[in-house]
Structure formats: C-alpha cells, structure tokens
Design a protein around this motif. Structure first.
Motif, PDB file in Angstrom:
ATOM      1  N   LYS A 159      38.134  30.217  22.631  1.00 41.20           N
ATOM      2  CA  LYS A 159      37.968  29.306  23.902  1.00 41.20           C
ATOM      3  C   LYS A 159      37.614  29.769  25.290  1.00 41.20           C
ATOM      4  CE  LYS A 159      41.049  25.969  23.939  1.00 41.20           C
ATOM      5  NZ  LYS A 159      42.362  25.120  23.535  1.00 41.20           N
ATOM      6  N   PRO A 160      36.970  29.486  25.797  1.00 40.30           N
ATOM      7  CA  PRO A 160      36.784  29.801  27.308  1.00 40.30           C
ATOM      8  C   PRO A 160      38.279  29.600  28.108  1.00 40.30           C
ATOM      9  CG  PRO A 160      35.176  27.838  26.876  1.00 40.30           C
ATOM     10  CD  PRO A 160      36.284  27.940  25.669  1.00 40.30           C
ATOM     11  N   ASN A 161      38.488  30.474  28.894  1.00 38.49           N
ATOM     12  CA  ASN A 161      39.738  30.396  29.989  1.00 38.49           C
ATOM     13  C   ASN A 161      39.303  30.975  31.351  1.00 38.49           C
ATOM     14  OD1 ASN A 161      42.615  29.716  30.173  1.00 38.49           O
ATOM     15  ND2 ASN A 161      42.655  31.934  30.662  1.00 38.49           N
ATOM     16  N   PHE A 162      40.029  30.303  32.467  1.00 40.95           N
ATOM     17  CA  PHE A 162      39.771  30.639  33.798  1.00 40.95           C
ATOM     18  C   PHE A 162      41.114  31.107  34.452  1.00 40.95           C
ATOM     19  CE2 PHE A 162      36.161  28.220  32.191  1.00 40.95           C
ATOM     20  CZ  PHE A 162      35.086  29.122  32.629  1.00 40.95           C
ATOM     21  N   MET A 163      41.040  31.996  35.044  1.00 45.40           N
ATOM     22  CA  MET A 163      42.157  32.633  35.890  1.00 45.40           C
ATOM     23  C   MET A 163      41.987  32.619  37.191  1.00 45.40           C
ATOM     24  SD  MET A 163      44.415  36.100  35.581  1.00 45.40           S
ATOM     25  CE  MET A 163      43.736  36.983  37.051  1.00 45.40           C
ATOM     26  N   THR A 164      42.611  32.340  38.237  1.00 50.42           N
ATOM     27  CA  THR A 164      42.460  32.696  39.671  1.00 50.42           C
ATOM     28  C   THR A 164      42.746  34.005  39.975  1.00 50.42           C
ATOM     29  OG1 THR A 164      43.132  30.564  40.012  1.00 50.42           O
ATOM     30  CG2 THR A 164      43.095  31.704  41.855  1.00 50.42           C
ATOM     31  N   ALA A 165      41.867  34.659  40.857  1.00 52.30           N
ATOM     32  CA  ALA A 165      42.183  36.103  41.164  1.00 52.30           C
ATOM     33  C   ALA A 165      41.761  36.346  42.640  1.00 52.30           C
ATOM     34  CB  ALA A 165      41.411  36.990  40.438  1.00 52.30           C
ATOM     35  N   SER A 166      42.658  37.110  43.322  1.00 53.74           N
ATOM     36  CA  SER A 166      42.177  37.530  44.831  1.00 53.74           C
ATOM     37  C   SER A 166      42.010  39.033  44.585  1.00 53.74           C
ATOM     38  CB  SER A 166      43.252  36.918  45.668  1.00 53.74           C
ATOM     39  OG  SER A 166      43.056  35.691  45.868  1.00 53.74           O
ATOM     40  N   TRP A 167      42.659  39.764  44.085  1.00 55.22           N
ATOM     41  CA  TRP A 167      42.520  41.235  43.891  1.00 55.22           C
ATOM     42  C   TRP A 167      41.404  41.657  43.275  1.00 55.22           C
ATOM     43  CZ3 TRP A 167      48.112  43.382  43.355  1.00 55.22           C
ATOM     44  CH2 TRP A 167      49.054  42.838  44.118  1.00 55.22           C
ATOM     45  N   VAL A 168      40.363  41.376  44.089  1.00 59.29           N
ATOM     46  CA  VAL A 168      38.822  41.536  43.635  1.00 59.29           C
ATOM     47  C   VAL A 168      38.194  42.071  44.618  1.00 59.29           C
ATOM     48  CG1 VAL A 168      36.784  40.285  43.089  1.00 59.29           C
ATOM     49  CG2 VAL A 168      38.977  39.524  42.111  1.00 59.29           C
ATOM     50  N   GLY A 169      37.228  42.970  44.324  1.00 55.65           N
ATOM     51  CA  GLY A 169      36.407  43.673  45.447  1.00 55.65           C
ATOM     52  C   GLY A 169      34.959  44.345  44.595  1.00 55.65           C
ATOM     53  N   ILE A 170      34.070  44.388  45.266  1.00 53.18           N
ATOM     54  CA  ILE A 170      32.939  45.187  45.065  1.00 53.18           C
ATOM     55  C   ILE A 170      33.308  46.735  44.875  1.00 53.18           C
ATOM     56  CG2 ILE A 170      30.493  45.917  45.530  1.00 53.18           C
ATOM     57  CD1 ILE A 170      30.656  43.048  44.132  1.00 53.18           C
ATOM     58  N   ALA A 171      32.717  47.247  43.863  1.00 56.36           N
ATOM     59  CA  ALA A 171      33.275  48.666  43.565  1.00 56.36           C
ATOM     60  C   ALA A 171      32.069  49.568  43.662  1.00 56.36           C
ATOM     61  CB  ALA A 171      33.921  48.869  42.288  1.00 56.36           C
ATOM     62  N   THR A 199      25.274  51.153  42.393  1.00 57.26           N
ATOM     63  CA  THR A 199      24.339  51.632  41.380  1.00 57.26           C
ATOM     64  C   THR A 199      25.326  52.416  40.366  1.00 57.26           C
ATOM     65  OG1 THR A 199      22.702  51.989  42.924  1.00 57.26           O
ATOM     66  CG2 THR A 199      22.239  52.789  40.605  1.00 57.26           C
ATOM     67  N   PRO A 200      25.614  51.748  39.221  1.00 55.82           N
ATOM     68  CA  PRO A 200      25.209  50.304  38.991  1.00 55.82           C
ATOM     69  C   PRO A 200      26.180  49.149  39.767  1.00 55.82           C
ATOM     70  CG  PRO A 200      26.957  51.093  37.414  1.00 55.82           C
ATOM     71  CD  PRO A 200      26.508  52.272  38.127  1.00 55.82           C
ATOM     72  N   PRO A 201      25.473  48.017  39.807  1.00 56.31           N
ATOM     73  CA  PRO A 201      26.526  47.154  40.700  1.00 56.31           C
ATOM     74  C   PRO A 201      27.675  46.676  40.068  1.00 56.31           C
ATOM     75  CG  PRO A 201      24.445  46.306  39.804  1.00 56.31           C
ATOM     76  CD  PRO A 201      24.275  47.579  39.345  1.00 56.31           C
ATOM     77  N   ALA A 202      28.805  46.982  40.653  1.00 55.65           N
ATOM     78  CA  ALA A 202      30.012  46.906  39.823  1.00 55.65           C
ATOM     79  C   ALA A 202      31.010  46.229  40.554  1.00 55.65           C
ATOM     80  CB  ALA A 202      30.559  48.218  39.296  1.00 55.65           C
ATOM     81  N   ILE A 203      31.973  45.578  40.156  1.00 59.72           N
ATOM     82  CA  ILE A 203      33.141  45.052  40.705  1.00 59.72           C
ATOM     83  C   ILE A 203      34.529  45.108  40.190  1.00 59.72           C
ATOM     84  CG2 ILE A 203      33.084  42.829  39.154  1.00 59.72           C
ATOM     85  CD1 ILE A 203      33.213  40.886  41.963  1.00 59.72           C
ATOM     86  N   SER A 204      35.532  45.234  40.600  1.00 55.91           N
ATOM     87  CA  SER A 204      36.912  45.661  40.353  1.00 55.91           C
ATOM     88  C   SER A 204      37.675  44.237  40.199  1.00 55.91           C
ATOM     89  CB  SER A 204      37.554  46.576  41.051  1.00 55.91           C
ATOM     90  OG  SER A 204      37.696  46.182  42.613  1.00 55.91           O
ATOM     91  N   VAL A 205      38.559  44.016  39.419  1.00 58.01           N
ATOM     92  CA  VAL A 205      39.472  42.948  39.421  1.00 58.01           C
ATOM     93  C   VAL A 205      40.860  43.728  38.726  1.00 58.01           C
ATOM     94  CG1 VAL A 205      38.686  41.881  37.125  1.00 58.01           C
ATOM     95  CG2 VAL A 205      40.073  40.636  38.535  1.00 58.01           C
ATOM     96  N   ALA A 206      41.954  43.365  39.447  1.00 54.10           N
ATOM     97  CA  ALA A 206      43.271  43.588  39.098  1.00 54.10           C
ATOM     98  C   ALA A 206      44.016  42.732  38.139  1.00 54.10           C
ATOM     99  CB  ALA A 206      43.990  44.261  40.341  1.00 54.10           C
ATOM    100  N   ILE A 207      44.409  42.699  37.025  1.00 54.86           N
ATOM    101  CA  ILE A 207      44.936  41.788  36.371  1.00 54.86           C
ATOM    102  C   ILE A 207      46.401  42.144  35.644  1.00 54.86           C
ATOM    103  CG2 ILE A 207      44.674  40.376  34.380  1.00 54.86           C
ATOM    104  CD1 ILE A 207      41.730  40.425  34.850  1.00 54.86           C
ATOM    105  N   ARG A 208      47.374  41.299  35.780  1.00 52.71           N
ATOM    106  CA  ARG A 208      48.689  41.772  35.105  1.00 52.71           C
ATOM    107  C   ARG A 208      48.704  41.750  33.551  1.00 52.71           C
ATOM    108  NH1 ARG A 208      53.840  41.964  37.542  1.00 52.71           N
ATOM    109  NH2 ARG A 208      53.557  41.791  39.977  1.00 52.71           N
ATOM    110  N   PRO A 209      49.040  42.675  32.881  1.00 56.68           N
ATOM    111  CA  PRO A 209      48.811  42.431  31.372  1.00 56.68           C
ATOM    112  C   PRO A 209      49.421  41.293  30.695  1.00 56.68           C
ATOM    113  CG  PRO A 209      49.407  44.802  32.109  1.00 56.68           C
ATOM    114  CD  PRO A 209      49.511  43.848  33.409  1.00 56.68           C
ATOM    115  N   GLU A 210      50.429  40.601  31.556  1.00 63.59           N
ATOM    116  CA  GLU A 210      51.439  39.485  31.276  1.00 63.59           C
ATOM    117  C   GLU A 210      50.141  38.182  31.165  1.00 63.59           C
ATOM    118  OE1 GLU A 210      52.237  41.654  33.079  1.00 63.59           O
ATOM    119  OE2 GLU A 210      53.672  40.582  34.286  1.00 63.59           O
ATOM    120  N   ARG A 211      49.089  38.361  31.833  1.00 65.33           N
ATOM    121  CA  ARG A 211      48.009  37.038  31.894  1.00 65.33           C
ATOM    122  C   ARG A 211      47.392  36.973  30.824  1.00 65.33           C
ATOM    123  NH1 ARG A 211      50.944  36.800  36.419  1.00 65.33           N
ATOM    124  NH2 ARG A 211      50.053  37.405  38.236  1.00 65.33           N
ATOM    125  N   TYR A 212      47.111  35.549  30.193  1.00 65.53           N
ATOM    126  CA  TYR A 212      46.277  35.356  29.182  1.00 65.53           C
ATOM    127  C   TYR A 212      45.045  35.859  29.131  1.00 65.53           C
ATOM    128  CZ  TYR A 212      45.318  32.203  25.203  1.00 65.53           C
ATOM    129  OH  TYR A 212      45.054  31.583  23.993  1.00 65.53           O
TER     130      TYR A 212
END
Ligand SMILES: Cc1cc2nc3c(=O)[nH]c(=O)nc-3n(C[C@H](O)[C@H](O)[C@H](O)COP(=O)(O)O)c2cc1C
Length: 186
Positions: A28-40, A43-56
């Motif tokens: 099933k699809p799921n969506f979580m809000t995140a603010s700890w996000v940034g272009i990393a 080349t290659p185009p990449a993005i970082s996201v910091a997620i707590r292991p407790e999150r689904y």
C-alpha cells in the motif's frame, strides 16, 4: 563582544522545506511529512532525507530501496500536517490524495503536489536518531501550469516553508534579486 546568544547544539536552520515522502509498504502507498530534506548532488542528481527508524516510512524505504519526494503547495498544508502527525501504521493515508506512478515500480507519487521526484536509494547513513537516505533522482514530474519558460517557478509551485522552533508553516515571500547576478563584479 557581539549580540549573539548561544543556544547550544541544535537542529535550528532556516528555511526547512516541507515535503511528503512516498513509499510502498505492505503493498500500500504511504506518505510521511519530512523537513529534514536537501539536495545532495548534481551528478548524479541526488537528494537526502533523514528518517527516524520508528517511522512506518522507514520500513518502506529500506524494503524497496526507493521513495518519492512530493512538494505540496500551501493549499495542502492541512493534509501535509496530518501526514506528519499520524502514522500509516494505524491510519490509512492512501485515500488522502490522487496517486500516480512513474518510471520506478512501487514509488507512489501525489498528483495534487506540483512537483514530484522519483528516487532510488544509493546511500544509507545511520547518523544517530535519524538515518539519512540519499536517493538518486531518476525522474522529475512538474505541473505544466507551474512552469515559466519551461522551468519550475517557485511562486507558481507555492511550496510550504517550515519554521522550526516556532513550528510554523510559511508561504514564499517576495523575490529580492537574481542569483549569480546581484553579487557579480560586472
Ligand atoms: C513539519 C514536519 C516535519 C517532519 N519532518 C520529519 C523528518 O524530516 N524526518 C522524520 O523522520 N520525521 C519527520 N516528521 C514526523 C513524521 O512525519 C511523523 O512521525 C509521521 O507520522 C510518520 O509517518 P509514517 O509513520 O506513516 O511514516 C515531521 C513532521 C512534521 C509535522
């Protein structure tokens, strides 16, 4: 002497983006809000996201090695906040948005969000409370009415800025100048 107050080590930094991270979990699809996000990387185009292991969502990213980054506009602020309060573990978030899929299998994206990035995990870094996933951006989807001369336009996209500390959502303000221009010697 200066006019600084030392706040101690903190995660305060402005501005934070506000996005919805899309993953597939147990089919099933799921969506979580995140603010700890940034272009990393470019080349290659990449993005970082910091997620707590407790999150689904963490389970979905680890299992699929992929995720989407969906940029909501200010009209979606309430639903975005909802996705940041309630977990997909006990709240079905599949009905909140119209969902579409792109190049990658199993990467759900939100039609109502004017900008969507499809990402494949290329690095996983366990930092401490959060794990940083670096995703290579495999495709970018943008609403046509949010483009100016073929380029995504921040005013038309109308993204949500998160002000940490005071916990407020903000809209984008006025343009104050052209980058790589107003500081130029010529
Ligand atoms: C504005 C805002 C920003 C957030 N940023 C993050 C983040 O960057 N990383 C994170 O792990 N959780 C973040 N959260 C918390 C998660 O969105 C929240 O725990 C959510 O319920 C997790 O959903 P899930 O369990 O369905 O994955 C944020 C919440 C809000 C309201």
């Amino acid at each position: 002497m200066n006019n600084k107050t030392q706040l101690g080590p903190s995660t305060i930094m402005f501005p934070y983006p506000t996005v919805l991270v899309g993953t597939m979990i147990n089919g099933k699809p799921n969506f979580m809000t995140a603010s700890w996000v940034g272009i990393a990387c470019s080349t290659p185009p990449a993005i970082s996201v910091a997620i707590r292991p407790e999150r689904y969502t963490y389970k979905g990213v680890v299992e699929n090695q992929s995720f989407s980054i969906n940029v909501p506009n200010s009209k979606l602020a309430k639903l975005t906040d909802f996705c940041g309060i309630y977990s997909g573990r006990d709240n079905d978030k599949t009905k909140l948005f119209r969902i579409f899929y792109g190049k990658l299998n199993n990467v759900p994206m939100i039609e109502e969000c004017p900008l969507n990035l499809e990402c494949k995990v290329i690095h996983t870094i366990e930092v401490g409370s959060h794990t940083v996933f670096i995703g290579e951006i495999m495709e970018t989807h943008a609403n046509e009415d949010c483009l100016t001369n073929g380029k995504p336009d921040i005013k038309k996209i109308d993204p949500i800025i998160y002000a940490t500390g005071t916990r407020q959502y903000h809209k984008v303000g006025e343009e104050i100048g052209r980058a790589y221009k107003i500081g130029s010697k010529d």
